[in-house]
Design an enzyme around this catalytic site. Sequence first.
Site, PDB file in Angstrom:
ATOM      1  N   CYS A 110      -4.211   0.647  -2.652  1.00  0.00           N
ATOM      2  CA  CYS A 110      -4.609   0.775  -1.255  1.00  0.00           C
ATOM      3  C   CYS A 110      -3.740   1.815  -0.551  1.00  0.00           C
ATOM      4  CB  CYS A 110      -4.512  -0.579  -0.551  1.00  0.00           C
ATOM      5  SG  CYS A 110      -2.920  -1.387  -0.781  1.00  0.00           S
ATOM      6  N   CYS A 152       0.839  -1.209   0.000  1.00  0.00           N
ATOM      7  CA  CYS A 152       0.000   0.000   0.000  1.00  0.00           C
ATOM      8  C   CYS A 152       0.874   1.260   0.000  1.00  0.00           C
ATOM      9  CB  CYS A 152      -0.898   0.008   1.232  1.00  0.00           C
ATOM     10  SG  CYS A 152      -2.134  -1.296   1.174  1.00  0.00           S
TER      11      CYS A 152
END
Length: 288
Positions: A178, A97
């Site tokens: 993300c 992420c």
Amino acid sequence: MAMKLKTTIGMTSVIAYLLTLGTCSGRLRGLGTTPNIKHIVMGRCFNYITLVNPSMRYDCEAIWSAFEEAVVKQASCDVAMEHYRHMFLEMPQTWACDRFLFWSKTKKLIQDYTAVARHFWTLEDTLAGYMFNDIIWCRQQEDSEFNFRSCPEWSACLNHPVHSLWRQASKNFAEMACGNITVLLNGSIENAFNTNSMFGSVELDNLNPVKVNYVNIKVVTNLDGPFIESCGSGSILDLIHILQSRGFRWTCSDNDRILKILQCVQKPEHSVCRTFAESLTQRETTLR
Ligand code: N1C
């Protein structure tokens, strides 16, 4: 250090072209399939799994076969995203992420930016993006062979083989996104955020507000302008509106320091760069 500086200067020596070249995705127009495509694509695949990302296990032969099958089994304007399904199943990938970087009409700039801001990852850092970057392909009219003489324009096809692959790759990439993600847009053109672009038509729709913490928009213009769009004007406002309506949190900056430094290394004498350098010096003096 000297080496690093040299690389940075080398990389930024093309900054003058960056924003303009970023808009030239049609430069291969009229050409046929890239010569030696099999060697190039397979070579890139082996390079990726051997040197770039050795922890990954992929079967380059199987990926090529699935790709070839998707392209040569359909008429050249009938290769849909689904036809690449098998190929993408051969190359699953997950990503950490907070590193996802999206862009639109800033392709050259992105390449130089990621070379400096190394924590960012773009689609070209995935195996699919790496293998097919800057390559074109299509099938012969009646024949199950690649057409090396000419390929249709994107606009001439409902399901263009190159377009469909990038759409699927972009969709997969956006679905994975993300944490804090970044989008780099070109403020020197109209419609910096374009709902027909890959970012505006595929990636944005496949971002998940539950997985994505912040969407950080960066708008960059040429030092000499034109200064057409910014965080507070033009199509960027449409993007912000869409993000808000879908429950994303966002930030937007018109003046990213790293991007400005990259541009100013190329044109240190530019009045904008002189002012910028002075502001940096003043800041340093105050901090001391
Ligand atoms: O249509 P775009 O830009 O908005 O597409 C860019 C967007 C990025 O965020 C990427 O993740 O979509 C992804 N992407 C690529 O990474 C990519 N590499 C090369 C999409 N397209 C990509 N290409 C080629 O450039 C491809 O041929 C596609 O059509 C262009 C898109 O460039 P754009 O219009 O500047």
